[in-house]
Enzyme design. Structure first.
Site, PDB file in Angstrom:
ATOM      1  N   TYR A  60      28.377  19.579 -23.347  1.00 46.89           N
ATOM      2  CA  TYR A  60      29.308  20.595 -22.879  1.00 46.89           C
ATOM      3  C   TYR A  60      30.550  20.601 -23.766  1.00 46.89           C
ATOM      4  CZ  TYR A  60      26.407  20.220 -18.648  1.00 46.89           C
ATOM      5  OH  TYR A  60      25.354  20.175 -17.771  1.00 46.89           O
ATOM      6  N   HIS A 127      15.658  11.923 -20.617  1.00 40.78           N
ATOM      7  CA  HIS A 127      14.216  12.014 -20.419  1.00 40.78           C
ATOM      8  C   HIS A 127      13.512  10.668 -20.494  1.00 40.78           C
ATOM      9  CE1 HIS A 127      13.740  16.333 -20.188  1.00 40.78           C
ATOM     10  NE2 HIS A 127      14.584  16.443 -21.177  1.00 40.78           N
ATOM     11  N   PRO A 195      22.963  25.889  -7.935  1.00 40.36           N
ATOM     12  CA  PRO A 195      22.485  26.248  -6.589  1.00 40.36           C
ATOM     13  C   PRO A 195      22.894  27.651  -6.166  1.00 40.36           C
ATOM     14  CG  PRO A 195      24.402  24.838  -6.421  1.00 40.36           C
ATOM     15  CD  PRO A 195      24.022  24.861  -7.876  1.00 40.36           C
ATOM     16  N   GLY A 197      22.530  30.212  -8.267  1.00 38.71           N
ATOM     17  CA  GLY A 197      21.870  31.110  -9.210  1.00 38.71           C
ATOM     18  C   GLY A 197      22.755  31.490 -10.373  1.00 38.71           C
ATOM     19  N   GLY A 199      25.814  31.749 -10.493  1.00 44.89           N
ATOM     20  CA  GLY A 199      26.877  32.644 -10.046  1.00 44.89           C
ATOM     21  C   GLY A 199      26.414  33.940  -9.431  1.00 44.89           C
ATOM     22  N   PHE A 201      24.679  34.582  -6.742  1.00 44.44           N
ATOM     23  CA  PHE A 201      24.855  34.699  -5.299  1.00 44.44           C
ATOM     24  C   PHE A 201      26.322  34.657  -4.875  1.00 44.44           C
ATOM     25  CE2 PHE A 201      20.399  33.290  -5.570  1.00 44.44           C
ATOM     26  CZ  PHE A 201      19.819  34.343  -4.867  1.00 44.44           C
ATOM     27  N   GLY A 204      26.753  38.945  -7.299  1.00 52.33           N
ATOM     28  CA  GLY A 204      25.700  39.895  -7.612  1.00 52.33           C
ATOM     29  C   GLY A 204      25.831  40.499  -8.996  1.00 52.33           C
TER      30      GLY A 204
END
Length: 324
Positions: A60, A127, A195, A197, A199, A201, A204
């Site tokens: 990041y 991993h 969680p 999506g 942003g 949800f 939209g």
């Protein structure tokens, strides 16, 4: 605002807040970096409410998000949080390469420790197995991010895995068939990123209209114009259901993730205190089985994949068995 409860993440002893804070968007991928003083204030506000699982990565920025958290954790704050960071993408010549050789792993870990200004990482995601770094006290618990069920099993056989980080939301449910059951069989905690999506949800199709030129979500299939027109209908229906519950659509979507089980810790990201407070409000929302089913039936109609083609998700990042 009531203090956020805590949970046991996995079966190796790690305890965290039942909701974490994803810090990626503060520094990269979702537009330009946000003002550092504002982000430090947000992090401190989160900790004061009891949200103590802070999620970052050396990717990041790159590196700048870890540096930001390092500054936020100064002055005795470190002891109040569980810090999770990741590695596995070796940067060079403008592109990233998946890497897991021992020398790189050690360098990545030690560099993250320096940037964060700490002696030990609470939860380190990658991993492959990291047993030696645990033995040396440089990390406490091992996690995997976007790993397949077979990779999880092989890694867990070498050293117990505490948590698997995966994308899980109303419209990203591909982990439910094999990965979630595998984690539960082995006693591994689940950390759900995106969680909301990415942003979607929260606002939209309006979200797409406000993307900056360097926002990576512009390239995700679900946010392409040909799919947004369809997917915004899903948001509108979720919004209607939220109104009946007396909450926001983002709170309803986040509550759905919380209802997946007590072994699931979602880590919604935000850059605004008011949005953070709204996310905390999702903890008080109770959903009936009928409401859960109705939400799921809506999201089944989503158009577009959750990630770009050839992105390193669990579907194409399986690791081969170690040779004997």
């Amino acid at each position: 605002m009531a203090k956020v409860d805590r949970m046991k993440l996995g079966s190796q002893g790690l305890e965290v807040s039942i909701q974490g804070l994803g810090c990626m968007g503060m520094s990269s991928f979702y537009g330009p970096p946000k003002p550092e003083p504002d982000m430090i204030s947000l992090i401190h506000h989160a900790i004061e409410t009891g949200v103590t699982l802070l999620d970052t990565s050396d990717l990041y920025g790159p590196h700048t998000n870890e540096l930001l958290l390092g500054k936020a954790l100064e002055g005795g704050v470190r002891e109040k949080v569980e810090l999770a960071t990741k590695f596995g993408v070796k940067l060079g010549k403008g592109k990233g390469e998946i890497c897991g050789d021992p020398a790189y792993v050690r360098t990545a870990c030690e560099d993250s420790l320096k940037r964060l200004g700490i002696d030990c990482i609470d939860l380190y995601y990658q991993h492959r197995e990291l047993k030696k770094l645990v033995e040396e006290g440089k990390i406490k618990y091992i996690g995997l991010s976007e790993a397949s069920a077979s990779t999880i099993r092989r890694a867990h056989a070498v050293h117990p895995i505490t948590a698997v980080q995966l994308e899980w939301s109303l419209w990203s449910r591909d982990a439910e068939e094999e990965i979630v059951p595998t984690c539960r069989e082995l006693g591994i905690g689940i950390v759900a990123y995106s969680p909301l999506g990415s942003g979607f949800f929260s606002s939209g199709s309006k979200l797409v209209e406000n993307f900056s030129p360097d926002d990576v979500r512009r390239f995700l299939p679900r946010f392409k114009p040909e799919n947004v027109e369809h997917n915004k209908i899903i948001f509108e229906r979720v919004n209607e259901l939220a109104a009946k519950k007396g909450c926001t659509p983002s709170q309803l979507a986040l509550a759905w993730v919380h209802h997946q089980g007590k072994d699931v810790c979602p880590i919604p990201g935000t850059t605004k205190i008011e949005n953070f407070n709204q996310n905390i409000g999702a903890l008080s929302i109770k959903l009936t089985p009928e409401e859960m089913a109705e939400l799921e039936s809506l999201a089944e109609a989503v158009k577009g994949d959750r990630s770009m083609e050839n992105a390193p998700t669990w579907k194409n990042s399986d690791t081969p068995p170690l040779s004997s």
